[in-house]
Design an enzyme around this catalytic site. Structure first.
Site, PDB file in Angstrom:
ATOM      1  N   LYS A  60      38.904  41.961  39.880  1.00  0.00           N
ATOM      2  CA  LYS A  60      37.962  41.376  40.838  1.00  0.00           C
ATOM      3  C   LYS A  60      38.288  41.784  42.281  1.00  0.00           C
ATOM      4  O   LYS A  60      37.394  41.878  43.105  1.00  0.00           O
ATOM      5  CB  LYS A  60      37.947  39.856  40.684  1.00  0.00           C
ATOM      6  CG  LYS A  60      37.719  39.412  39.221  1.00  0.00           C
ATOM      7  CD  LYS A  60      36.629  40.197  38.499  1.00  0.00           C
ATOM      8  CE  LYS A  60      36.743  40.082  36.978  1.00  0.00           C
ATOM      9  NZ  LYS A  60      35.875  41.070  36.279  1.00  0.00           N
ATOM     10  N   ASP A 111      32.924  45.066  36.358  1.00  0.00           N
ATOM     11  CA  ASP A 111      33.524  44.034  35.509  1.00  0.00           C
ATOM     12  C   ASP A 111      35.022  44.265  35.348  1.00  0.00           C
ATOM     13  O   ASP A 111      35.629  43.849  34.359  1.00  0.00           O
ATOM     14  CB  ASP A 111      32.834  44.033  34.137  1.00  0.00           C
ATOM     15  CG  ASP A 111      33.155  42.792  33.340  1.00  0.00           C
ATOM     16  OD1 ASP A 111      33.025  42.831  32.090  1.00  0.00           O
ATOM     17  OD2 ASP A 111      33.554  41.762  33.945  1.00  0.00           O
ATOM     18  N   GLU A 135      31.679  33.242  30.260  1.00  0.00           N
ATOM     19  CA  GLU A 135      31.414  33.535  28.843  1.00  0.00           C
ATOM     20  C   GLU A 135      32.008  32.464  27.917  1.00  0.00           C
ATOM     21  O   GLU A 135      33.158  32.080  28.048  1.00  0.00           O
ATOM     22  CB  GLU A 135      31.963  34.924  28.453  1.00  0.00           C
ATOM     23  CG  GLU A 135      33.367  35.231  28.900  1.00  0.00           C
ATOM     24  CD  GLU A 135      33.428  35.939  30.247  1.00  0.00           C
ATOM     25  OE1 GLU A 135      32.513  35.752  31.057  1.00  0.00           O
ATOM     26  OE2 GLU A 135      34.391  36.656  30.490  1.00  0.00           O
ATOM     27  N   ASP A 180      29.838  41.214  37.522  1.00  0.00           N
ATOM     28  CA  ASP A 180      30.181  40.045  36.714  1.00  0.00           C
ATOM     29  C   ASP A 180      31.215  39.197  37.456  1.00  0.00           C
ATOM     30  O   ASP A 180      31.922  39.688  38.346  1.00  0.00           O
ATOM     31  CB  ASP A 180      30.748  40.483  35.357  1.00  0.00           C
ATOM     32  CG  ASP A 180      30.927  39.316  34.393  1.00  0.00           C
ATOM     33  OD1 ASP A 180      31.796  39.383  33.520  1.00  0.00           O
ATOM     34  OD2 ASP A 180      30.195  38.301  34.545  1.00  0.00           O
ATOM     35  N   ASN A 181      31.314  37.928  37.115  1.00  0.00           N
ATOM     36  CA  ASN A 181      32.398  37.044  37.565  1.00  0.00           C
ATOM     37  C   ASN A 181      32.451  36.797  39.061  1.00  0.00           C
ATOM     38  O   ASN A 181      33.551  36.595  39.615  1.00  0.00           O
ATOM     39  CB  ASN A 181      33.762  37.606  37.123  1.00  0.00           C
ATOM     40  CG  ASN A 181      33.800  37.961  35.677  1.00  0.00           C
ATOM     41  OD1 ASN A 181      33.951  39.128  35.310  1.00  0.00           O
ATOM     42  ND2 ASN A 181      33.633  36.974  34.814  1.00  0.00           N
TER      43      ASN A 181
HETATM   44  O1  77P Z   1      40.161  45.395  34.276  1.00  0.00           O
HETATM   45  C1  77P Z   1      41.123  44.827  33.831  1.00  0.00           C
HETATM   46  N1  77P Z   1      41.085  43.615  33.295  1.00  0.00           N
HETATM   47  C2  77P Z   1      39.831  42.968  33.023  1.00  0.00           C
HETATM   48  C3  77P Z   1      39.088  42.605  34.290  1.00  0.00           C
HETATM   49  N2  77P Z   1      38.255  41.434  33.976  1.00  0.00           N
HETATM   50  C4  77P Z   1      38.766  40.220  34.173  1.00  0.00           C
HETATM   51  O2  77P Z   1      39.878  40.080  34.650  1.00  0.00           O
HETATM   52  C5  77P Z   1      37.967  39.032  33.742  1.00  0.00           C
HETATM   53  C6  77P Z   1      38.606  37.794  33.691  1.00  0.00           C
HETATM   54  C7  77P Z   1      37.906  36.654  33.265  1.00  0.00           C
HETATM   55  C8  77P Z   1      38.595  35.339  33.209  1.00  0.00           C
HETATM   56  C9  77P Z   1      37.932  34.183  33.597  1.00  0.00           C
HETATM   57  C10 77P Z   1      38.557  32.950  33.531  1.00  0.00           C
HETATM   58  C11 77P Z   1      39.859  32.869  33.092  1.00  0.00           C
HETATM   59  F1  77P Z   1      40.469  31.677  33.004  1.00  0.00           F
HETATM   60  C12 77P Z   1      40.543  34.029  32.713  1.00  0.00           C
HETATM   61  C13 77P Z   1      39.908  35.259  32.759  1.00  0.00           C
HETATM   62  C14 77P Z   1      36.556  36.739  32.887  1.00  0.00           C
HETATM   63  C15 77P Z   1      35.923  37.986  32.953  1.00  0.00           C
HETATM   64  O3  77P Z   1      34.610  38.109  32.583  1.00  0.00           O
HETATM   65  C16 77P Z   1      36.607  39.124  33.380  1.00  0.00           C
HETATM   66  O4  77P Z   1      35.907  40.298  33.442  1.00  0.00           O
HETATM   67  C17 77P Z   1      42.438  45.491  33.906  1.00  0.00           C
HETATM   68  C18 77P Z   1      43.491  45.070  33.141  1.00  0.00           C
HETATM   69  C19 77P Z   1      44.679  45.763  33.252  1.00  0.00           C
HETATM   70  O5  77P Z   1      45.753  45.424  32.544  1.00  0.00           O
HETATM   71  N3  77P Z   1      44.756  46.786  34.088  1.00  0.00           N
HETATM   72  C20 77P Z   1      43.675  47.135  34.815  1.00  0.00           C
HETATM   73  N4  77P Z   1      42.512  46.528  34.738  1.00  0.00           N
HETATM   74 MG    MG Z   2      33.773  39.910  33.269  1.00  0.00          MG
END
Ligand code: 77P
Ligand code: MG
Length: 214
Positions: free
Chosen positions: A144, A141, A199, A169-170
């Site tokens: 991506k 998760d 979600e 996920d996603n």
């Molecule tokens: O892992 C790190 N971010 C979260 C990854 N997860 C996602 O990006 C994520 C995004 C969405 C999403 C869906 C639609 C939309 F319009 C915007 C966002 C949904 C989800 O369910 C996710 O899980 C991360 C951060 C960072 O600053 N440095 C290293 N790693």
């Molecule tokens: Mg997610």
């Protein structure tokens, strides 16, 4: 200065959930994200699919890639027996600070080991640092575009055994097309798509469950 979204999510947990009651923590986050401010937790609809896979696998060791605020960490930990271990990796220190407090509020600290750093750096250290032989379940998760390289890295590091389950996920939104193509076409996996929604929205998304065949 203005608070961050994870800080506001934590405040909602501390205000509305009962300390030591993980279900009330999950409910408080879902209500906050549905009625106050959207956040990228796996959420209630996909969360039920996650719960069913965790219960079916009944894992002794779990790896979560991407902790964020700890919502799925709490959902998974609540379903694990007391001697099971859940290692969760988070790259973003601001997310990690919040996740630790959400996990603590839910009373799940015993089963959870939150490690800060990048999955690419930490996965090769899993065996030596945590005495992990292999993971029964991996929940992907995080970023991506890291799903595919990290799945291959776990294979290379011998962290997947026959029957290990990857749950991602996603896979539709934001999407991880190269990962999906790999697990659906590789003879090393038997893959299954669980259609759901992003979600707290009506947008299509889903979870991909892939069993490693060894
Ligand atoms: O892992 C790190 N971010 C979260 C990854 N997860 C996602 O990006 C994520 C995004 C969405 C999403 C869906 C639609 C939309 F319009 C915007 C966002 C949904 C989800 O369910 C996710 O899980 C991360 C951060 C960072 O600053 N440095 C290293 N790693
Ligand atoms: Mg997610």
């Amino acid at each position: 200065t203005r608070s961050t979204r994870p800080q506001r999510l934590l405040a909602a947990v501390q205000k509305n959930a009962t300390r030591g009651d993980p279900r009330s923590v999950v409910k408080a986050i879902d209500e906050f994200c549905r009625y106050t401010e959207w956040a990228m937790n796996v959420g209630d609809e996909k969360g039920c699919i996650l719960d069913s896979v965790v219960s079916e696998v009944n894992p002794a060791t779990v790896l979560e890639l991407g902790t964020y605020c700890g919502y799925s960490t709490v959902r998974i930990a609540t379903l694990l027996p007391p001697d099971a271990k859940l290692i969760t990796l988070e790259f973003n220190p601001d997310f990690a600070v919040i996740a630790r407090q959400v996990i603590a509020w839910a009373g799940q600290e015993e089963k959870v080991h939150l490690v800060e750093g990048s999955s690419g750096d930490l996965i090769p250290k899993m065996k030596e640092q945590f005495g992990v032989k292999s993971f029964d379940l991996v929940f992907l998760d995080h970023w991506k575009d890291r799903y595919l390289p990290d799945a291959k890295l776990m294979e290379e590091c011998g962290l997947l055994g026959k029957g290990s389950v990857l749950l991602a996920d996603n896979v539709i939104c934001p999407g991880s097309p190269d990962y999906l193509d790999y697990v659906r076409n590789s003879p090393k996996y038997r893959s299954q798509y669980f259609k759901s929604h992003l979600e707290y929205t009506k947008v299509e998304d889903g979870l991909e469950k892939s069993v490693f065949l060894g």
